[in-house]
Design an enzyme around this catalytic site. Structure first.
Site, PDB file in Angstrom:
ATOM      1  CD  GLU B 215       0.780  -0.225  -4.697  1.00  0.00           C
ATOM      2  OE1 GLU B 215       1.452  -0.448  -5.758  1.00  0.00           O
ATOM      3  OE2 GLU B 215       1.213   0.609  -4.334  1.00  0.00           O
ATOM      4  CG  HIS B 253       1.776   3.491  -6.876  1.00  0.00           C
ATOM      5  ND1 HIS B 253       1.681   2.379  -5.841  1.00  0.00           N
ATOM      6  CD2 HIS B 253       2.814   4.474  -6.577  1.00  0.00           C
ATOM      7  CE1 HIS B 253       2.227   3.048  -4.355  1.00  0.00           C
ATOM      8  NE2 HIS B 253       2.386   4.203  -4.570  1.00  0.00           N
TER       9      HIS B 253
END
Lengths: 425, 350
Positions: B215, B253
């Site tokens: 990510e 996140h």
């Protein structure tokens, strides 16, 4: 979570980090009297380094000083609050003024206006509060940068110190990395005086100055730990011509995951600084970030939600948002999420992408059906891609609902169909 | 073969009496029975609720007691965020060798303290804020849907839960299957990093390729990619989520935020490609990309179409043949490492 400068100053003060007193107002009513009281705290005899006032717009964005101020008509303003003429001097979000009456006048120029900085984006941030502080006489080469940040690579806090204060530290680090000192703090053993001595050395300070700055660094670290901060930044930390150190501006970020044990910090949240849809989403325990596109996304899982946005872009569309309904999505949460998506006027198509793990696809389907039923005259195309746990059951529920839904086989297919539907809408 | 979770694994759930813990106790037990490894999941811990049962499994007051009674060597944590760090410390102190933390929302400073406290100890922590670890056919620890997995040859390491499921689903449907899938979690400070996990996969001869899902935020992906470039010759398919994420915004996140000095998602993806990974633009293409790499690999001496990559691939089979014999030592080392906890558990009983 981010807080305002005036709130950061109050925390600095509580931790013994030197700041000047200040006055924060939402209107200029009574400001003159308050500024007289403020000035009385700094008599010239004891405070030869204090001079005039600095008026500062309180918004959650950096680059305020170089920002542009606009009125409701969208006209850029000058320092007197008039429409900026060609050769005029633009207002800016932070300004030094010589007199008390100028401070009051400039506060009026800022309040209620929109400040556009390189960090706010074109829409800017509304100035609801203004902070007025005493001006300080700062000789050349007396502005420093000092911060404590959580470093993910080192997996521990780092002190960042630089003699180049008052500037964009990222630019300093890029162009003159030797001027930025990074000092790792061992989280197991906590603070040692050596860290403070290294900070002072990095700033080129000796003697009493070194001791003062070392003490400030230690207090910053205590604040960082006590309040679950992720960034505690003083920029600049200044030394006045009278030899006093002051934290002039502070930027504090806090760990959202720790707010449950930081009620004082949580109470500092200024919802007016946030997108109203994001505020609503947070209250519903949803992860939502507003973007500018036309395809509303509803996805489970942060990674998949990002990947869904990426795939929409890959096929030439623009996502309207990031939305993670989370791992425990039930019908109510999905309904709430759906309603938030619908409130964004830019949304023309909805793409639902759920890979059921803990999330049961049939629950998601029920939530979508319930939500759509409650929105009268709903006609928007909805592309649905459901996979994983109970996906067959979910497809059945959607089919029987009588809603006009566009089924998709996988994410690529879903993104393609959503982009096509958005182009038609 | 597999990594982290194998036939010697005996797992307990900390926080088993909570709503989420109990739900997943059921699902983990069902999976263990389905793959005919009923001794995989042996009980749970909730302080103050010792003596109760969940899904027919015993609940203990402490991890130490659970180890004594069940010889467990692995713990899966579903404890709520305010108490999760304490639970990790309890597990490590009691002698658990693998701690898998599912809990989402643990304060960063708590994880920082945990990492400092366990430094130098013989324990592996996976997570927090992760789906867990599954070795298909052996056992699942965590919240992933078991039925999409199939025992096979691809190792999966990922920061995201649902994106991992996407990849796994495709690998299974492509007939490749998975050796072990490890979700390292989306937090800025986590127990195991990409590098830790890819090193384990590299030492596992039965893992014939890797799926690597990263990510935006941080540079843990790059660190692992550099290591893989120098040390790993098998196929790796990668994906980086967050190409469309604006800088400075946290994308769900806690770790998925582009900060100062970080590469953007596309820069990160390019960097990984330079390190030899086959990067895909959409997660939907992971399975197909892996199938393609294997097809290329089997065609030895295939003429070079893409610049450097095929040359490396062509060389790979030869090295693999050699590797197949050489790693016997490595295999032994791994086995020993896995067995060690069991031994210690026995000692504990004495």
């Amino acid at each position: 979570m981010v807080i305002h400068e005036y709130q950061a100053r109050s925390l600095f003060k509580a931790y013994g980090i030197p700041v000047t007193e200040g006055v924060t107002v939402e209107s200029s009513k009574g400001l003159e009297a308050k500024l007289k009281e403020l000035a009385a705290l700094y008599p010239k005899a004891q405070h030869p380094d204090v001079d005039g006032f600095v008026v500062k717009a309180q918004v959650h964005a950096g680059g305020r000083g170089k920002g542009d101020v606009f009125n409701a008509k969208g006209e850029q303003l000058d320092r007197d609050g008039k429409k900026l003429a060609k050769d005029g001097k633009k207002a800016g979000g932070v300004r030094f003024v010589g007199s008390l009456s100028d401070a009051v006048a400039f506060t009026d120029v800022l309040l209620g206006k929109t400040l556009v900085t390189k960090q706010t984006g074109a829409e800017g941030a509304k100035i609801n509060k203004v902070l007025v502080v005493p001006g300080l006489n700062i000789p050349a080469k007396s502005e420093f940068y000092l911060a404590i940040v959580m470093d993910r690579k080192g997996q521990c806090p780092f002190i960042i110190a630089s003699s180049e204060g008052g500037m964009d530290i990222e630019e300093v680090a890029e162009h003159t990395p030797e001027k930025v000192a990074k000092i790792a703090i061992n989280p197991a053993s906590g603070w040692w005086p050596v860290y403070g001595r290294r900070v002072a050395a990095a700033l080129g300070l000796t003697g009493d100055d070194a001791r003062k700055v070392a003490a400030i660094a230690e207090k910053l670290y205590k604040l960082f730990l006590d309040k679950d901060a992720s960034i505690v930044e003083v920029n600049p930390l200044v030394k006045t011509d009278a030899g006093n150190f002051y934290a002039i501006d502070g930027k504090l970020n806090f760990d959202d995951n720790a707010l449950f044990r930081q009620p004082e910090i949580a109470a500092m949240r200024d919802k007016e600084e946030e997108n109203p849809l994001e505020v609503e989403a947070t209250e519903a325990d949803l992860n939502y970030v507003k973007l500018d596109g036309s395809i509303g996304c509803m996805v489970n899982g942060a990674g998949l939600a990002m990947a869904t946005m990426d795939t929409i872009k890959l096929y030439g569309g623009e996502p309207a948002n990031f939305l993670d309904v989370g791992g425990t999505a039930n019908a109510e949460r999905v309904e709430k999420a759906f309603r938030i998506l619908m409130k964004d006027p830019k949304v023309k198509v909805v793409l639902i992408n759920v890979f059921g793990g803990i999330v049961l696809c049939d629950r998601v389907a029920n939530g979508v059906v319930e939500a759509v039923k409650k929105i009268p005259g709903f006609k928007m195309p909805v592309v649905v891609r459901l996979a994983g746990t109970n996906s067959e059951l979910a497809k059945d529920i959607l089919k029987k609902s009588g809603l006009k839904l566009i089924p998709a086989d996988d994410l690529n297919d879903g993104a393609k169909k959503a982009v096509a539907a958005a182009a038609k809408a | 073969m597999s990594i982290l979770v194998d036939k010697s694994t005996k797992v307990i759930i900390q926080g088993i009496t909570g709503k989420t813990g109990a739900l997943h106790a059921k699902l983990m037990k069902e999976y263990a029975i389905e793959v005919k490894n009923p001794g995989f999941f042996v009980g749970g811990v909730t302080p103050g609720k010792g003596g109760e049962t969940v899904e027919g499994l015993p609940v203990f007051n402490s991890v130490a007691e659970a180890i004594k009674k069940t010889k467990c060597n692995t713990s899966c944590i579903f404890v709520p965020p305010p108490f999760a760090a304490d639970s990790i410390i309890e597990a490590v102190d009691a002698g658990i060798k693998l701690v898998i933390v599912i809990t989402e929302g643990i304060p960063v400073l708590d994880m920082m303290k945990v990492k400092a406290a366990i430094k130098g100890k013989d324990v592996t922590i996976v997570g927090p804020n992760c789906p867990g670890v599954i070795t298909p056919g052996i056992g699942k620890i965590g919240i992933m849907p078991g039925f999409i997995h199939k025992a096979g040859k691809i190792g999966v390491v990922s920061r995201s839960g649902t994106l991992t499921y996407e990849a796994v689903d495709q690998l299974t449907k492509a007939g490749l299957g998975e050796s072990t899938c490890v979700g390292i979690g989306g937090d800025p400070i986590n127990g195991s990093q990409f590098l830790d996990v890819v090193k384990l996969f590299a030492a596992d001869p039965k893992t014939e390729g890797l799926v690597f899902i990263g990510e935006i935020g941080g540079d843990a992906e790059e660190t692992a990619a550099e290591w893989l470039k120098a040390n790993y010759k098998k196929p790796v398919v990668g994906f980086i989520a967050g190409q469309s994420a604006p800088p400075g915004r946290r994308m769900g996140h806690a770790g998925a935020i582009v900060g100062g000095g970080d590469r953007t998602a596309s820069q990160k993806s390019d960097y990984l490609a330079k390190c030899g990974m086959k990067m895909v633009k959409s997660p939907t293409d992971i399975g197909a990309a892996m199938t393609e790499l294997f097809a290329k690999q089997s065609k030895t001496a295939a003429p070079a179409k893409k610049v450097a990559a095929p040359a490396k691939k062509a060389a790979a089979p030869a090295k693999k043949a050699a590797a197949a014999k050489a790693p016997a030592k490595k295999t032994l080392v791994i086995k020993a490492a896995v067995k060690a906890p069991a031994k210690k558990a026995v000692k504990g009983k004495k």
